[in-house]
Design a protein around this motif. Structure first.
Motif, PDB file in Angstrom:
ATOM      1  N   ALA A   1      23.620 -31.889  -0.914  1.00 50.46           N
ATOM      2  CA  ALA A   1      22.638 -31.837  -2.003  1.00 50.46           C
ATOM      3  C   ALA A   1      22.967 -32.831  -3.111  1.00 50.46           C
ATOM      4  CB  ALA A   1      22.593 -30.438  -2.588  1.00 50.46           C
ATOM      5  N   GLY A   2      21.930 -33.390  -3.664  1.00 51.03           N
ATOM      6  CA  GLY A   2      22.092 -34.313  -4.782  1.00 51.03           C
ATOM      7  C   GLY A   2      22.279 -35.758  -4.359  1.00 51.03           C
ATOM      8  N   THR A   3      22.420 -36.001  -3.059  1.00 46.92           N
ATOM      9  CA  THR A   3      22.614 -37.385  -2.614  1.00 46.92           C
ATOM     10  C   THR A   3      21.258 -38.067  -2.442  1.00 46.92           C
ATOM     11  OG1 THR A   3      22.709 -36.776  -0.266  1.00 46.92           O
ATOM     12  CG2 THR A   3      24.783 -36.842  -1.472  1.00 46.92           C
ATOM     13  N   LEU A   4      21.259 -39.373  -2.695  1.00 44.30           N
ATOM     14  CA  LEU A   4      20.007 -40.131  -2.679  1.00 44.30           C
ATOM     15  C   LEU A   4      19.974 -41.188  -1.583  1.00 44.30           C
ATOM     16  CD1 LEU A   4      19.666 -40.653  -6.548  1.00 44.30           C
ATOM     17  CD2 LEU A   4      18.335 -39.074  -5.132  1.00 44.30           C
ATOM     18  N   ASN A   5      21.109 -41.390  -0.930  1.00 45.51           N
ATOM     19  CA  ASN A   5      21.126 -42.391   0.153  1.00 45.51           C
ATOM     20  C   ASN A   5      22.178 -42.013   1.191  1.00 45.51           C
ATOM     21  OD1 ASN A   5      23.742 -43.512  -0.684  1.00 45.51           O
ATOM     22  ND2 ASN A   5      22.589 -44.294  -2.441  1.00 45.51           N
ATOM     23  N   ALA A   6      22.163 -42.738   2.299  1.00 46.72           N
ATOM     24  CA  ALA A   6      23.025 -42.400   3.440  1.00 46.72           C
ATOM     25  C   ALA A   6      24.509 -42.510   3.081  1.00 46.72           C
ATOM     26  CB  ALA A   6      22.693 -43.313   4.612  1.00 46.72           C
ATOM     27  N   LYS A   7      24.841 -43.511   2.279  1.00 46.77           N
ATOM     28  CA  LYS A   7      26.254 -43.710   1.923  1.00 46.77           C
ATOM     29  C   LYS A   7      26.788 -42.514   1.125  1.00 46.77           C
ATOM     30  CE  LYS A   7      29.211 -47.093  -0.309  1.00 46.77           C
ATOM     31  NZ  LYS A   7      29.262 -48.137  -1.316  1.00 46.77           N
ATOM     32  N   GLU A   8      26.009 -42.077   0.139  1.00 44.74           N
ATOM     33  CA  GLU A   8      26.428 -40.915  -0.658  1.00 44.74           C
ATOM     34  C   GLU A   8      26.506 -39.659   0.210  1.00 44.74           C
ATOM     35  OE1 GLU A   8      24.516 -42.031  -5.053  1.00 44.74           O
ATOM     36  OE2 GLU A   8      23.654 -40.401  -3.882  1.00 44.74           O
ATOM     37  N   ALA A   9      25.537 -39.511   1.108  1.00 49.11           N
ATOM     38  CA  ALA A   9      25.513 -38.305   1.954  1.00 49.11           C
ATOM     39  C   ALA A   9      26.731 -38.254   2.869  1.00 49.11           C
ATOM     40  CB  ALA A   9      24.223 -38.275   2.769  1.00 49.11           C
TER      41      ALA A   9
ATOM     42  N   ARG B   1      29.617 -39.638   2.297  1.00 50.02           N
ATOM     43  CA  ARG B   1      30.771 -39.339   1.420  1.00 50.02           C
ATOM     44  C   ARG B   1      30.825 -37.840   1.126  1.00 50.02           C
ATOM     45  NH1 ARG B   1      30.897 -41.317  -4.781  1.00 50.02           N
ATOM     46  NH2 ARG B   1      32.843 -40.338  -5.418  1.00 50.02           N
ATOM     47  N   SER B   2      29.680 -37.260   0.826  1.00 50.96           N
ATOM     48  CA  SER B   2      29.610 -35.822   0.555  1.00 50.96           C
ATOM     49  C   SER B   2      30.054 -35.015   1.775  1.00 50.96           C
ATOM     50  CB  SER B   2      28.175 -35.456   0.161  1.00 50.96           C
ATOM     51  OG  SER B   2      28.034 -34.064   0.065  1.00 50.96           O
ATOM     52  N   ALA B   3      29.583 -35.438   2.946  1.00 57.95           N
ATOM     53  CA  ALA B   3      29.926 -34.718   4.187  1.00 57.95           C
ATOM     54  C   ALA B   3      31.426 -34.787   4.458  1.00 57.95           C
ATOM     55  CB  ALA B   3      29.139 -35.313   5.353  1.00 57.95           C
ATOM     56  N   GLN B   4      31.997 -35.955   4.228  1.00 60.31           N
ATOM     57  CA  GLN B   4      33.434 -36.113   4.492  1.00 60.31           C
ATOM     58  C   GLN B   4      34.271 -35.294   3.504  1.00 60.31           C
ATOM     59  OE1 GLN B   4      33.468 -40.411   4.415  1.00 60.31           O
ATOM     60  NE2 GLN B   4      33.300 -40.557   6.649  1.00 60.31           N
ATOM     61  N   LEU B   5      33.821 -35.233   2.256  1.00 56.38           N
ATOM     62  CA  LEU B   5      34.522 -34.387   1.276  1.00 56.38           C
ATOM     63  C   LEU B   5      34.412 -32.915   1.659  1.00 56.38           C
ATOM     64  CD1 LEU B   5      33.542 -36.187  -2.041  1.00 56.38           C
ATOM     65  CD2 LEU B   5      35.883 -35.653  -1.329  1.00 56.38           C
ATOM     66  N   SER B   6      33.240 -32.516   2.121  1.00 56.27           N
ATOM     67  CA  SER B   6      33.059 -31.124   2.546  1.00 56.27           C
ATOM     68  C   SER B   6      33.936 -30.787   3.741  1.00 56.27           C
ATOM     69  CB  SER B   6      31.590 -30.874   2.926  1.00 56.27           C
ATOM     70  OG  SER B   6      30.815 -30.775   1.761  1.00 56.27           O
ATOM     71  N   ARG B   7      34.052 -31.735   4.657  1.00 60.29           N
ATOM     72  CA  ARG B   7      34.905 -31.489   5.832  1.00 60.29           C
ATOM     73  C   ARG B   7      36.356 -31.288   5.406  1.00 60.29           C
ATOM     74  NH1 ARG B   7      34.068 -35.528  10.651  1.00 60.29           N
ATOM     75  NH2 ARG B   7      34.798 -37.057   9.133  1.00 60.29           N
ATOM     76  N   GLU B   8      36.790 -32.078   4.444  1.00 62.05           N
ATOM     77  CA  GLU B   8      38.161 -31.931   3.940  1.00 62.05           C
ATOM     78  C   GLU B   8      38.325 -30.601   3.201  1.00 62.05           C
ATOM     79  OE1 GLU B   8      40.804 -33.623   4.404  1.00 62.05           O
ATOM     80  OE2 GLU B   8      42.117 -32.807   2.849  1.00 62.05           O
TER      81      GLU B   8
ATOM     82  N   LEU C   1      30.571 -28.816  10.383  1.00 66.72           N
ATOM     83  CA  LEU C   1      29.143 -28.533  10.210  1.00 66.72           C
ATOM     84  C   LEU C   1      28.668 -29.161   8.899  1.00 66.72           C
ATOM     85  CD1 LEU C   1      28.809 -24.744  11.148  1.00 66.72           C
ATOM     86  CD2 LEU C   1      28.964 -26.746  12.640  1.00 66.72           C
ATOM     87  N   ILE C   2      27.480 -29.744   8.915  1.00 66.44           N
ATOM     88  CA  ILE C   2      26.941 -30.300   7.674  1.00 66.44           C
ATOM     89  C   ILE C   2      25.421 -30.166   7.661  1.00 66.44           C
ATOM     90  CG2 ILE C   2      26.665 -32.713   8.500  1.00 66.44           C
ATOM     91  CD1 ILE C   2      28.021 -31.706   5.031  1.00 66.44           C
TER      92      ILE C   2
ATOM     93  N   ILE D   1      28.839 -28.852  -2.943  1.00 62.81           N
ATOM     94  CA  ILE D   1      30.083 -29.268  -3.597  1.00 62.81           C
ATOM     95  C   ILE D   1      29.751 -29.957  -4.919  1.00 62.81           C
ATOM     96  CG2 ILE D   1      31.432 -29.516  -1.484  1.00 62.81           C
ATOM     97  CD1 ILE D   1      31.029 -32.589  -1.749  1.00 62.81           C
ATOM     98  N   LYS D   2      30.692 -29.911  -5.828  1.00 67.97           N
ATOM     99  CA  LYS D   2      30.547 -30.661  -7.080  1.00 67.97           C
ATOM    100  C   LYS D   2      31.927 -30.909  -7.661  1.00 67.97           C
ATOM    101  CE  LYS D   2      29.500 -28.686 -10.954  1.00 67.97           C
ATOM    102  NZ  LYS D   2      29.082 -27.871 -12.107  1.00 67.97           N
ATOM    103  N   ARG D   3      31.947 -31.770  -8.674  1.00 71.37           N
ATOM    104  CA  ARG D   3      33.190 -31.986  -9.392  1.00 71.37           C
ATOM    105  C   ARG D   3      33.666 -30.662  -9.981  1.00 71.37           C
ATOM    106  NH1 ARG D   3      31.461 -37.155 -13.070  1.00 71.37           N
ATOM    107  NH2 ARG D   3      32.317 -38.784 -11.726  1.00 71.37           N
ATOM    108  N   PHE D   4      34.950 -30.391  -9.850  1.00 71.22           N
ATOM    109  CA  PHE D   4      35.484 -29.173 -10.454  1.00 71.22           C
ATOM    110  C   PHE D   4      35.606 -29.363 -11.958  1.00 71.22           C
ATOM    111  CE2 PHE D   4      39.164 -26.822 -12.086  1.00 71.22           C
ATOM    112  CZ  PHE D   4      38.689 -25.545 -11.875  1.00 71.22           C
ATOM    113  N   SER D   5      35.207 -28.351 -12.693  1.00 73.28           N
ATOM    114  CA  SER D   5      35.453 -28.391 -14.139  1.00 73.28           C
ATOM    115  C   SER D   5      35.977 -27.029 -14.563  1.00 73.28           C
ATOM    116  CB  SER D   5      34.178 -28.725 -14.897  1.00 73.28           C
ATOM    117  OG  SER D   5      33.316 -27.615 -14.906  1.00 73.28           O
TER     118      SER D   5
END
Lengths: 263, 68
Positions: free
Chosen positions: A81-89, A91-98, A104-105, A55-59
Motif C-alpha cells: 500500500a502507498g506505492t505508486l510504481n513498480a520499483k517502490e512496490a 522495495r515494499s515487498a522485499q521489506l515485508s519479506r524481511e 506472500l505479497i 508496513i510503515k516507518r516505525f515511530s
C-alpha cells in the motif's frame, strides 16, 4: 456433480492459493478499526485465516499499538500500500519479506494518493519482477480482461479485481465485468475492494469467485464484530450456492403445487 | 567523540556510535519485529552487530501497521 462428490467437496472445501491452503474463503484487512480490542475480536469473528496488513516507518508515536498482537495466530498477507510504481512496490515487498518472513505479497500500486484505483502498467511490471523474485503474488487490479489475463500469464497466484473503489462500500460498479472475468480466468479470483455488505460478498461467491477480501465494510460497520460474523456467513452461503448450482431462470411461472383445486 | 550525522526515518539525527546494533537499541522497537534498510538496501538482522554506519547514511526502520 454427483451427490457423493458434492458432499465430499463440501466436507473439505479448502481454498488452495499458491503453496498455501485455507479453509476460509474470507480474507480480512486489519486497518481502520475503532480500537485494537474490536479489531482483534472482529478478525476472530470473521473466521479468516489470512489477513492483510501494511508496513510503515516505525515511530515512537506508534509504539503503543502493535498490530501483530492484535492479529494473533493468522497467516499474514502484507500489502504494498502507498506505492505508486513498480520499483517502490518491489522495495515494499522485499521489506515485508524481511519483516514478516513470508513470501506472500499483496501487490497494490495505486494511481495517486487521491485516486486509489490500480495503476495497471506499473502493476504488471511489478508482478513480473516479484514473480521472478520468488514472491507469491496476490494482485489488486482493474477489471480489464486483457490485464487480468496478462497477470495470470505472469504467474500471479491470485487475481484480485476491484469491485469498486477502495473503501467506498459501493459494491460492484460493473458486475458484468466480474462475470466475464470468472468465465475467462482460470487462476484464483478474489474480489478486493468496494464490497459494502455480506450479500455482495455472497453474490460474487455465487458466481464462482474463490474468495473475497474485506476491510472497510467490517471496520466501519456500527458493530464490526457482528458484521465480521455476517461476512463469514455470507461468504459461506455464496460458496455453497455456487457448488449447489442455481435453478435455471424461466420467463413464465412454473408451478410447484397442483394448479387445479382437488383434482 | 565526533558525532555522525545520519538520516533516520527521514529525520536528521546526530549519533555517537557507528555501530548499527547500538543505534537500533535507541531507535528501533523492542516489542515487535522490524526491518532495516540502509541507503535502499535491506540489512538482515544477523548483520546488525557488525554493520558500521557512515556519515549521511539513510536508515529506514520499518514495522507493521494495519492495512487492507
Amino acid at each position: 456433480m454427483t451427490k457423493s462428490k458434492l458432499s465430499q467437496q463440501l466436507a473439505v472445501d479448502n481454498l488452495k492459493i499458491g503453496s498455501h491452503v485455507y479453509s476460509s474463503r474470507l480474507i480480512v484487512g486489519t486497518g481502520k478499526y475503532p480500537s485494537e480490542d474490536i479489531a482483534s475480536k472482529a478478525i476472530n469473528s470473521s473466521g479468516a485465516e489470512l489477513v492483510t496488513l501494511a508496513i510503515k516507518r516505525f515511530s515512537q508515536q506508534d509504539a503503543i499499538s502493535n498490530i501483530l498482537e492484535v492479529i494473533g495466530e493468522k497467516k499474514l498477507l502484507p500489502n504494498t500500500a502507498g506505492t505508486l510504481n513498480a520499483k517502490e512496490a518491489l522495495r515494499s515487498a522485499q521489506l515485508s519479506r524481511e519483516l514478516f518472513k513470508t513470501n506472500l505479497i499483496k501487490l497494490e500500486i495505486i494511481t495517486s494518493s487521491e485516486n486509489l484505483d490500480p495503476n495497471m502498467p506499473e502493476t504488471i511490471k511489478a508482478a513480473e519482477m516479484m514473480v521472478k523474485d520468488n514472491f507469491e503474488v496476490y494482485v489488486y487490479c482493474d477489471r480489464d480482461l486483457n490485464n487480468c489475463l496478462k497477470l495470470e500469464d505472469l504467474g500471479c497466484v491470485a487475481i484480485m479485481p476491484l469491485g469498486s473503489s477502495i473503501g467506498s462500500g459501493r459494491g460492484f460498479d460493473d458486475l458484468d465485468d466480474l462475470i466475464l472475468l470468472r468465465n475467462k480466468i482460470e487462476q484464483i479470483l478474489i474480489v478486493d475492494a468496494g464490497i459494502g455488505v455480506p450479500s455482495e460478498a455472497a453474490r460474487v461467491m455465487e458466481l464462482g469467485y474463490d474468495a473475497v477480501l474485506v476491510n472497510s465494510a467490517i471496520a466501519y460497520a456500527n458493530e464490526p464484530i457482528l458484521m465480521a460474523s455476517a461476512f463469514k456467513n455470507g461468504v459461506k452461503s455464496g460458496r455453497k450456492t455456487f457448488l449447489a448450482g442455481r435453478m435455471s431462470r424461466s420467463k413464465s411461472s412454473i408451478a410447484s403445487s397442483p394448479t387445479q383445486f382437488l383434482k | 567523540m565526533s558525532r555522525i550525522k545520519i538520516q533516520l526515518n527521514g529525520t536528521v539525527e546526530q549519533i555517537e556510535s557507528a555501530n548499527l546494533e547500538i543505534i537500533l537499541n535507541t531507535f528501533a522497537p523492542k516489542d515487535r519485529p522490524f526491518a532495516v534498510e540502509i541507503n535502499g538496501e535491506i540489512v538482515p538482522s544477523a548483520k546488525f552487530s557488525d554493520y558500521s554506519i557512515q556519515e549521511n547514511d539513510k536508515i529506514e526502520i520499518i514495522s507493521a501497521v494495519g492495512g487492507g
